[in-house]
Design an enzyme around this catalytic site. Structure first.
Site, PDB file in Angstrom:
ATOM      1  N   TYR A   1      78.194  10.936  41.128  1.00  0.00           N
ATOM      2  CA  TYR A   1      78.532  11.143  42.539  1.00  0.00           C
ATOM      3  C   TYR A   1      79.976  10.684  42.735  1.00  0.00           C
ATOM      4  CZ  TYR A   1      73.523  11.632  43.646  1.00  0.00           C
ATOM      5  OH  TYR A   1      72.205  12.033  43.714  1.00  0.00           O
TER       6      TYR A   1
ATOM      7  N   PRO B   1      65.298  15.707  52.207  1.00  0.00           N
ATOM      8  CA  PRO B   1      64.133  15.589  53.096  1.00  0.00           C
ATOM      9  C   PRO B   1      64.312  16.305  54.426  1.00  0.00           C
ATOM     10  CG  PRO B   1      65.394  13.562  53.127  1.00  0.00           C
ATOM     11  CD  PRO B   1      65.983  14.416  52.023  1.00  0.00           C
TER      12      PRO B   1
END
Length: 296
Positions: free
Chosen positions: A64, A212
């Site tokens: 990342y 999500p």
């Protein structure tokens, strides 16, 4: 862990007690998960605020940035609280153009773990997920990959093994290695992996859904824009994101959340989703969205 602040309640992950609402660090680097954050001070503040709110499960990856999210975590939180559980992943990398590339060979998995250890400033990482390509096939023998992960665990460099972007056959194959968690894409509108979640529940494996609220990449449906979610939010005095997260918490006790954000306001809202109680009628409506969209 404090008994006063446990967002979402408590669950076990790799033998460690964690809050069911954690934090995902993917949004801390710059756009496209590349380069430094737009506002470094804000990124550090978000991480510190998460811990202040009781969050003790932080999900990250060396790629990342690359080399950005872990550096921020270390700058914000080291020396780490005793109860903080750090989770990372290996199996991918970034090239010089920032493209996602595979790093699946056993020596690459080991190198990925070592890089995470260095950048996080720890001698052991609590959980490391083996990220598979996500197309139903491993381009490197899965047993060889798992053997390397087991060796790293035996050496004390990782505490537990997770697996990501996995199908049910691959998970069955991986079970003898001792799998602590599965990270797959899953949300209120994307329940293609419901059978895999059921399998995890049967084997008491934590289910840690990424995206999500729907993926920010590509054309995946945004959960927070669905009319039923908007109606539920209005009825419960909550945000659509809180409804989506509250549904996940209520849907299965094995679900652990790692919503990511670079905003203090959104962080507070995400953690406050633990206080949203969806009534039976609302749960029924939301449960039915999968059937309406056609479960696979």
């Amino acid at each position: 862990m404090s008994t006063e602040k446990q967002p979402g309640g408590r669950a076990m992950l790799g033998g460690r007690a964690v809050t069911r609402i954690g934090y995902g660090a993917m949004q801390l680097p710059g756009p496209g998960v590349l380069g430094p954050p737009r506002d470094r001070a804000m990124a550090l503040a978000v991480l510190r605020r998460a811990v202040e709110l009781g969050v003790n499960h932080i999900d990250t990856a060396q790629y990342y940035g690359p080399n950005v999210a872990n550096e921020l975590i270390r700058a914000a939180l080291h020396p780490y609280p005793d109860d903080l559980v750090l989770v990372t992943k290996v199996g991918a990398d970034r090239d010089r153009q920032g493209r996602w590339i595979s790093a699946q060979r056993p020596h690459q998995l080991r190198a990925g773990v070592e890089a995470n250890l260095r950048s996080l400033g720890v001698e052991r990482i609590d959980v490391v997920n083996l990220r598979l390509p996500g197309d139903g096939a491993t381009r490197v023998d899965l047993d060889s990959q798992l053997a390397e992960m087991i060796a790293l665990r035996a050496e004390g460099k990782i505490g537990a093994i997770g697996i990501s972007s996995v199908d049910i056959d691959q998970l069955r194959q991986a079970l003898p290695a001792g799998i602590a968690c599965v990270q797959n894409a899953y949300n209120l509108l994307d329940r293609a992996d419901e059978p895999l979640l059921d399998f995890c529940s049967e084997h008491d494996i934590a289910w840690v859904p990424f995206f999500p609220l729907g993926s920010a990449f590509g054309a995946a449906a945004r959960v927070t824009e669905h009319p039923a979610v908007l109606d539920a939010a209005a009825a419960h005095g909550a945000t659509p994101a809180q409804v989506a997260l509250a549904w996940l918490l209520a849907h299965d006790r094995h679900i652990l959340l790692i919503p990511g954000t670079s905003s203090l306001e959104h962080l507070d809202q995400n953690v406050a989703a633990a206080d949203v109680r969806l009534d039976a009628a609302t749960m029924s409506v939301l449960d039915g969205l999968a059937a309406a969209r056609g479960r696979r």
